[in-house]
Motif scaffolding. Structure first.
Motif, mmCIF file in Angstrom:
data_model
loop_
_atom_site.group_PDB
_atom_site.id
_atom_site.type_symbol
_atom_site.label_atom_id
_atom_site.label_comp_id
_atom_site.label_asym_id
_atom_site.label_seq_id
_atom_site.Cartn_x
_atom_site.Cartn_y
_atom_site.Cartn_z
ATOM 1 N N ALA A 82 0.833 -1.202 0.000
ATOM 2 C CA ALA A 82 0.000 0.000 0.000
ATOM 3 C C ALA A 82 0.867 1.251 0.000
ATOM 4 C CB ALA A 82 -0.918 -0.002 1.220
ATOM 5 N N ALA A 83 1.923 1.238 0.822
ATOM 6 C CA ALA A 83 2.812 2.403 0.894
ATOM 7 C C ALA A 83 3.598 2.567 -0.394
ATOM 8 C CB ALA A 83 3.762 2.254 2.078
ATOM 9 N N ASP A 84 3.962 1.466 -1.018
ATOM 10 C CA ASP A 84 4.806 1.521 -2.205
ATOM 11 C C ASP A 84 4.061 2.037 -3.430
ATOM 12 O OD1 ASP A 84 7.490 1.148 -2.938
ATOM 13 O OD2 ASP A 84 6.978 -0.630 -4.091
ATOM 14 N N THR A 85 2.718 2.195 -3.311
ATOM 15 C CA THR A 85 1.965 2.780 -4.431
ATOM 16 C C THR A 85 2.413 4.219 -4.682
ATOM 17 O OG1 THR A 85 0.184 3.536 -2.977
ATOM 18 C CG2 THR A 85 -0.077 1.368 -3.979
ATOM 19 N N LEU A 86 3.026 4.837 -3.686
ATOM 20 C CA LEU A 86 3.515 6.197 -3.887
ATOM 21 C C LEU A 86 4.592 6.251 -4.963
ATOM 22 C CD1 LEU A 86 3.739 7.546 -0.224
ATOM 23 C CD2 LEU A 86 2.174 8.281 -2.006
ATOM 24 N N ARG A 87 5.268 5.133 -5.161
ATOM 25 C CA ARG A 87 6.325 5.095 -6.173
ATOM 26 C C ARG A 87 5.743 5.329 -7.573
ATOM 27 N NH1 ARG A 87 11.115 1.914 -6.011
ATOM 28 N NH2 ARG A 87 10.180 0.616 -4.398
ATOM 29 N N SER A 88 4.560 4.754 -7.831
ATOM 30 C CA SER A 88 3.967 4.861 -9.159
ATOM 31 C C SER A 88 2.865 5.919 -9.259
ATOM 32 C CB SER A 88 3.388 3.504 -9.592
ATOM 33 O OG SER A 88 2.466 3.032 -8.635
ATOM 34 N N ASN A 89 2.326 6.344 -8.123
ATOM 35 C CA ASN A 89 1.196 7.278 -8.152
ATOM 36 C C ASN A 89 1.548 8.678 -7.671
ATOM 37 O OD1 ASN A 89 -0.909 5.475 -9.096
ATOM 38 N ND2 ASN A 89 -0.676 4.430 -7.140
ATOM 39 N N SER A 90 2.820 8.952 -7.530
ATOM 40 C CA SER A 90 3.249 10.306 -7.200
ATOM 41 C C SER A 90 4.604 10.531 -7.854
ATOM 42 C CB SER A 90 3.351 10.495 -5.682
ATOM 43 O OG SER A 90 4.523 9.876 -5.178
ATOM 44 N N GLU A 91 5.073 11.757 -7.768
ATOM 45 C CA GLU A 91 6.374 12.080 -8.353
ATOM 46 C C GLU A 91 7.501 11.906 -7.342
ATOM 47 O OE1 GLU A 91 6.049 16.032 -9.839
ATOM 48 O OE2 GLU A 91 4.602 15.505 -11.416
ATOM 49 N N LEU A 92 7.192 11.309 -6.199
ATOM 50 C CA LEU A 92 8.161 11.205 -5.119
ATOM 51 C C LEU A 92 9.023 9.952 -5.250
ATOM 52 C CD1 LEU A 92 5.850 12.135 -2.106
ATOM 53 C CD2 LEU A 92 7.336 13.652 -3.420
ATOM 54 N N ALA A 93 10.290 10.097 -4.929
ATOM 55 C CA ALA A 93 11.188 8.953 -4.801
ATOM 56 C C ALA A 93 11.104 8.449 -3.369
ATOM 57 C CB ALA A 93 12.612 9.370 -5.144
ATOM 58 N N SER A 94 11.635 7.248 -3.133
ATOM 59 C CA SER A 94 11.508 6.661 -1.799
ATOM 60 C C SER A 94 12.155 7.516 -0.726
ATOM 61 C CB SER A 94 12.108 5.249 -1.778
ATOM 62 O OG SER A 94 13.492 5.287 -2.091
ATOM 63 N N ASN A 95 13.251 8.221 -1.078
ATOM 64 C CA ASN A 95 13.900 9.060 -0.077
ATOM 65 C C ASN A 95 13.087 10.305 0.241
ATOM 66 O OD1 ASN A 95 14.420 10.224 -2.593
ATOM 67 N ND2 ASN A 95 16.321 11.153 -1.900
ATOM 68 N N GLU A 96 12.032 10.556 -0.552
ATOM 69 C CA GLU A 96 11.152 11.689 -0.299
ATOM 70 C C GLU A 96 9.875 11.279 0.432
ATOM 71 O OE1 GLU A 96 11.812 14.675 -4.005
ATOM 72 O OE2 GLU A 96 11.087 12.685 -4.543
ATOM 73 N N TYR A 97 9.417 10.062 0.208
ATOM 74 C CA TYR A 97 8.145 9.701 0.833
ATOM 75 C C TYR A 97 8.285 8.791 2.050
ATOM 76 C CZ TYR A 97 7.982 5.178 -1.798
ATOM 77 O OH TYR A 97 8.233 3.928 -2.316
ATOM 78 N N PHE A 98 9.510 8.358 2.367
ATOM 79 C CA PHE A 98 9.606 7.433 3.498
ATOM 80 C C PHE A 98 9.227 8.094 4.817
ATOM 81 C CE2 PHE A 98 13.658 9.302 4.598
ATOM 82 C CZ PHE A 98 13.906 8.931 5.908
ATOM 83 N N LEU A 99 9.553 9.394 4.991
ATOM 84 C CA LEU A 99 9.214 10.050 6.252
ATOM 85 C C LEU A 99 7.702 10.251 6.404
ATOM 86 C CD1 LEU A 99 10.372 11.112 8.869
ATOM 87 C CD2 LEU A 99 10.634 13.354 7.775
ATOM 88 N N PRO A 100 6.987 10.762 5.382
ATOM 89 C CA PRO A 100 5.522 10.850 5.547
ATOM 90 C C PRO A 100 4.856 9.489 5.729
ATOM 91 C CG PRO A 100 6.209 11.617 3.355
ATOM 92 C CD PRO A 100 7.434 11.493 4.174
ATOM 93 N N VAL A 101 5.374 8.446 5.092
ATOM 94 C CA VAL A 101 4.814 7.113 5.302
ATOM 95 C C VAL A 101 5.049 6.665 6.740
ATOM 96 C CG1 VAL A 101 5.099 4.659 4.745
ATOM 97 C CG2 VAL A 101 4.874 6.332 2.911
ATOM 98 N N MET A 102 6.270 6.863 7.245
ATOM 99 C CA MET A 102 6.542 6.488 8.631
ATOM 100 C C MET A 102 5.699 7.302 9.592
ATOM 101 S SD MET A 102 8.539 3.962 8.426
ATOM 102 C CE MET A 102 8.632 3.756 10.204
ATOM 103 N N GLY A 103 5.366 8.537 9.212
ATOM 104 C CA GLY A 103 4.471 9.343 10.034
ATOM 105 C C GLY A 103 3.086 8.734 10.138
ATOM 106 N N LEU A 104 2.576 8.207 9.025
ATOM 107 C CA LEU A 104 1.263 7.572 9.059
ATOM 108 C C LEU A 104 1.304 6.237 9.799
ATOM 109 C CD1 LEU A 104 -0.198 8.325 5.498
ATOM 110 C CD2 LEU A 104 -0.589 9.520 7.662
ATOM 111 N N ILE A 105 2.402 5.500 9.652
ATOM 112 C CA ILE A 105 2.565 4.263 10.425
ATOM 113 C C ILE A 105 2.598 4.601 11.919
ATOM 114 C CG2 ILE A 105 4.202 2.418 10.979
ATOM 115 C CD1 ILE A 105 2.756 1.790 8.479
#
Length: 302
Positions: A17-40
């Motif tokens: 579910a979190a990895d959908t950000l890779r294909s559904n946003s312009e963010l790279a993993s080093n950009e979205y890992f912190l907001p994902v960890m925030g939701l976790i």
């Protein structure tokens, strides 16, 4: 506790579910890992909140037929975070595409920071504005599957560690420097057996040594709040992860981060040297450019 295979299935589903950000946003993993960890973090905090809320409510004192409201102190005594309605995960999941999800998540983080000084300015907030509103909706729903609601035990503590591991493997942040594999941390903890007093990690990363020390205490039927945690971490983002990691496990610690906290040159915990009961660390062995001149008179090298 849910069966091991069920936990592993949940972990993989949440990661997908979190990895959908890779294909559904312009963010790279080093950009979205912190907001994902925030939701976790938010989801785990809500899980702990629900696990003890009914018991707390049942024991609340009444006067004149009126029961007093819940407070953060009620939850702190149970190693959990008090969540105002706007910070509860179900509230965020129920938002629609007509709502500004990023703004609501930011408000949830601010509500927690207002109650917990050690988390102030540490939780991700503005990062959510970089994620499309509908993608945030997919992410919130994906991190809230039905089987997770039925699971018992500290499953989200394990899920938090799973996500840290997965992002480290992905090289999402500083080549994975923020995370030491759980198996190695457990080995260090089991050898040292930290069962009292001050625990110091001079290169604490995301705080794994502290969390596993608390687990060690729990496994030996002891109260982990007897431990006091101190850490140095030079990277400010990783410092935020460490503080979130402690809070999500119901722990508190004195974590100092940022450039002045480079442990080779700065002893930010004045007076701790020589008085810590346990020192445990996975030193940055790949760093070989330390300025020897700067540390030649440092008493810690003796």
């Amino acid at each position: 506790m849910a069966q091991l295979e069920n936990i592993e299935a949940i972990e993989k589903r949440l990661w997908k579910a979190a990895d959908t950000l890779r294909s559904n946003s312009e963010l790279a993993s080093n950009e979205y890992f912190l907001p994902v960890m925030g939701l976790i973090f938010l989801r785990h905090a809500y899980s702990r909140y629900l696990a003890i809320k009914d018991d707390i409510v049942a024991k609340l004192p009444s006067r004149g037929g009126k029961t007093r409201e819940l407070t953060k102190e009620d939850f702190s005594q149970k190693s959990a975070i008090f969540l105002k309605p706007e910070a509860q995960f179900d509230y965020l999941v129920a938002l629609t595409d007509a709502d500004d999800r990023a703004e609501k998540i930011i408000q949830a983080m601010e509500a927690i920071e207002a109650d917990y000084r050690n988390l102030r300015d540490q939780l991700p907030k503005q990062e959510y504005r970089t994620i499309p509103n509908e993608v945030l909706g997919q992410l919130l729903r994906g991190l809230n599957p039905d089987e997770l609601k039925k699971a018992t035990g500290d499953i989200f503590g394990r899920i938090y560690e799973y996500f840290l591991t997965a992002f480290a493997d992905q090289g999402a942040h500083d080549g994975g420097e923020f995370f030491t594999p759980v198996s190695l941390v457990q080995l260090i903890v089991n050898v040292i057996e930290p069962d009292h007093g001050k625990i110091f990690d001079p290169v604490c990363g995301s705080g794994g040594m502290f969390v596993q020390s608390a687990h060690f205490m729990e496994q030996h039927q002891q109260d982990p709040t007897q431990l006091t945690f101190y850490g140095h971490e030079k990277n400010r983002v990783t410092t935020r992860l460490a503080k979130m990691n402690l809070a999500v496990h119901g722990l508190e610690g004195n974590i100092i981060g940022g450039e002045p906290a480079i442990t080779y040159y700065n002893d930010q915990h004045d007076g701790l040297f020589g008085s810590a009961d346990f020192v445990m660390a996975n030193p940055p062995f790949n760093v070989d450019e330390v300025d020897a001149e700067k540390v030649k008179n440092d008493p810690r090298q003796n």
